[in-house]
Design a protein around this motif. Sequence first.
Motif, PDB file in Angstrom:
ATOM      1  N   GLU A 129      43.583  34.527  40.156  1.00  0.00           N
ATOM      2  CA  GLU A 129      42.504  33.572  40.563  1.00  0.00           C
ATOM      3  C   GLU A 129      41.978  34.874  40.607  1.00  0.00           C
ATOM      4  N   ILE A 130      40.789  35.240  40.928  1.00  0.00           N
ATOM      5  CA  ILE A 130      39.231  36.058  40.590  1.00  0.00           C
ATOM      6  C   ILE A 130      38.293  35.282  41.628  1.00  0.00           C
ATOM      7  N   ASP A 131      37.929  35.819  43.121  1.00  0.00           N
ATOM      8  CA  ASP A 131      37.073  35.693  43.900  1.00  0.00           C
ATOM      9  C   ASP A 131      36.122  36.432  44.664  1.00  0.00           C
ATOM     10  N   ILE A 132      34.938  35.715  44.498  1.00  0.00           N
ATOM     11  CA  ILE A 132      33.597  35.901  45.425  1.00  0.00           C
ATOM     12  C   ILE A 132      33.574  35.298  46.031  1.00  0.00           C
ATOM     13  N   GLU A 133      33.757  35.898  47.488  1.00  0.00           N
ATOM     14  CA  GLU A 133      34.417  34.436  48.896  1.00  0.00           C
ATOM     15  C   GLU A 133      32.466  35.846  49.421  1.00  0.00           C
ATOM     16  N   PHE A 134      31.611  35.097  50.060  1.00  0.00           N
ATOM     17  CA  PHE A 134      31.076  35.206  51.271  1.00  0.00           C
ATOM     18  C   PHE A 134      32.465  35.162  52.900  1.00  0.00           C
ATOM     19  N   LEU A 135      32.810  35.387  53.273  1.00  0.00           N
ATOM     20  CA  LEU A 135      32.745  35.108  54.715  1.00  0.00           C
ATOM     21  C   LEU A 135      31.912  34.605  55.999  1.00  0.00           C
ATOM     22  N   LYS A 141      27.443  40.921  53.870  1.00  0.00           N
ATOM     23  CA  LYS A 141      29.015  40.940  53.343  1.00  0.00           C
ATOM     24  C   LYS A 141      29.254  40.323  52.588  1.00  0.00           C
ATOM     25  N   VAL A 142      30.095  40.952  50.846  1.00  0.00           N
ATOM     26  CA  VAL A 142      30.707  40.256  50.283  1.00  0.00           C
ATOM     27  C   VAL A 142      32.304  40.898  50.117  1.00  0.00           C
ATOM     28  N   GLN A 143      32.912  39.897  50.167  1.00  0.00           N
ATOM     29  CA  GLN A 143      34.184  39.912  49.742  1.00  0.00           C
ATOM     30  C   GLN A 143      34.627  39.594  48.453  1.00  0.00           C
ATOM     31  N   PHE A 144      35.274  41.052  46.997  1.00  0.00           N
ATOM     32  CA  PHE A 144      35.627  40.491  45.702  1.00  0.00           C
ATOM     33  C   PHE A 144      37.467  40.221  46.542  1.00  0.00           C
ATOM     34  N   ASN A 145      38.496  40.236  45.663  1.00  0.00           N
ATOM     35  CA  ASN A 145      39.159  40.024  45.714  1.00  0.00           C
ATOM     36  C   ASN A 145      40.217  39.239  44.281  1.00  0.00           C
ATOM     37  N   TYR A 146      41.127  39.429  44.229  1.00  0.00           N
ATOM     38  CA  TYR A 146      41.828  38.210  42.944  1.00  0.00           C
ATOM     39  C   TYR A 146      43.932  38.591  43.174  1.00  0.00           C
ATOM     40  N   TYR A 147      44.323  37.209  42.209  1.00  0.00           N
ATOM     41  CA  TYR A 147      45.492  37.197  42.633  1.00  0.00           C
ATOM     42  C   TYR A 147      46.202  37.507  40.975  1.00  0.00           C
ATOM     43  N   THR A 148      47.161  38.242  40.889  1.00  0.00           N
ATOM     44  CA  THR A 148      48.144  37.676  39.909  1.00  0.00           C
ATOM     45  C   THR A 148      49.274  37.650  40.162  1.00  0.00           C
ATOM     46  N   ASN A 149      50.010  36.573  39.008  1.00  0.00           N
ATOM     47  CA  ASN A 149      51.363  35.703  39.530  1.00  0.00           C
ATOM     48  C   ASN A 149      51.372  35.878  41.153  1.00  0.00           C
ATOM     49  N   GLY A 153      46.391  40.852  48.053  1.00  0.00           N
ATOM     50  CA  GLY A 153      46.079  42.339  48.256  1.00  0.00           C
ATOM     51  C   GLY A 153      45.324  43.218  47.800  1.00  0.00           C
ATOM     52  N   ASN A 154      43.921  42.411  47.267  1.00  0.00           N
ATOM     53  CA  ASN A 154      43.228  43.757  46.435  1.00  0.00           C
ATOM     54  C   ASN A 154      41.999  43.566  47.130  1.00  0.00           C
ATOM     55  N   GLU A 155      41.509  42.909  48.260  1.00  0.00           N
ATOM     56  CA  GLU A 155      40.496  42.769  49.480  1.00  0.00           C
ATOM     57  C   GLU A 155      39.580  44.237  49.105  1.00  0.00           C
ATOM     58  N   LYS A 156      37.808  43.207  48.328  1.00  0.00           N
ATOM     59  CA  LYS A 156      37.718  44.881  48.686  1.00  0.00           C
ATOM     60  C   LYS A 156      36.162  44.643  49.262  1.00  0.00           C
ATOM     61  N   ILE A 157      35.649  44.752  50.575  1.00  0.00           N
ATOM     62  CA  ILE A 157      34.271  44.697  50.719  1.00  0.00           C
ATOM     63  C   ILE A 157      32.915  45.122  51.067  1.00  0.00           C
TER      64      ILE A 157
END
Length: 238
Positions: A129-135, A141-149, A153-157
Amino acid sequence: MKKKSIFTLCITVLLSAVLITGSALGATGIWEPFNYYNSDLWEKANGYSNGNMFNCTWRSNNVTNTSDGKMRLALTSSSYNKFDCGELRSKAKTGYGLYEVRMMPAKNPGIVSSFFTYTGPTDGTPWDEIDIEFLGKDTTKVQFNYYTNGVGGNEKIIDLGFDASRDYHTYAFDWQPNRITWYVDGVARHTATTNIPKNPGKIMMNLWNGTGVDSWLGSYNGANPLYAYYDWVRYTSR
């Protein structure tokens, strides 16, 4: 040769017209201006809930196209303390390339407006998964994140310098085998180079309210209806 050239020119003109007037899936990508709902390219989640931290049921009626050419996701309440939310996803999976969206997220504590790629066990693949998320608790602010398998734990605000809920801006990520770079209005704001996802996924957009994740989203206060708006989406294969 002359006939072939004329035929090629006609095809080019026709394809250009499609790309200008409506959504299209081509060999090199996707262009979606949201002039109408194209059921050949997209599907609306309907009648179920993801559970866990998702405190709503996906409803197809909460995904609509507006008269001014936008796609609107809604968060509503059908009865006391029962919530419905909206999700749109591509039918086809896409891989490495540039993913862009012009959108305006919803603003309210306890909610998320998103643009992302996803594949997982329901697709017979690992969770990538690769994310662009708005809380919604702070749309400056915007949160970027990704999941591999399944490993996150890769969140960046990122501080935007503006309130994303007040106007449309363009957000993007360029996904390559050895890196992901996220952009805001064409400016690179964050790059990841470790344990990058590799499995093609569906392009997804959703709006939902959380439960049990107040430390992340803030406490949802039941406010509704809330709306997130999407002007266009583009995917360009690399």
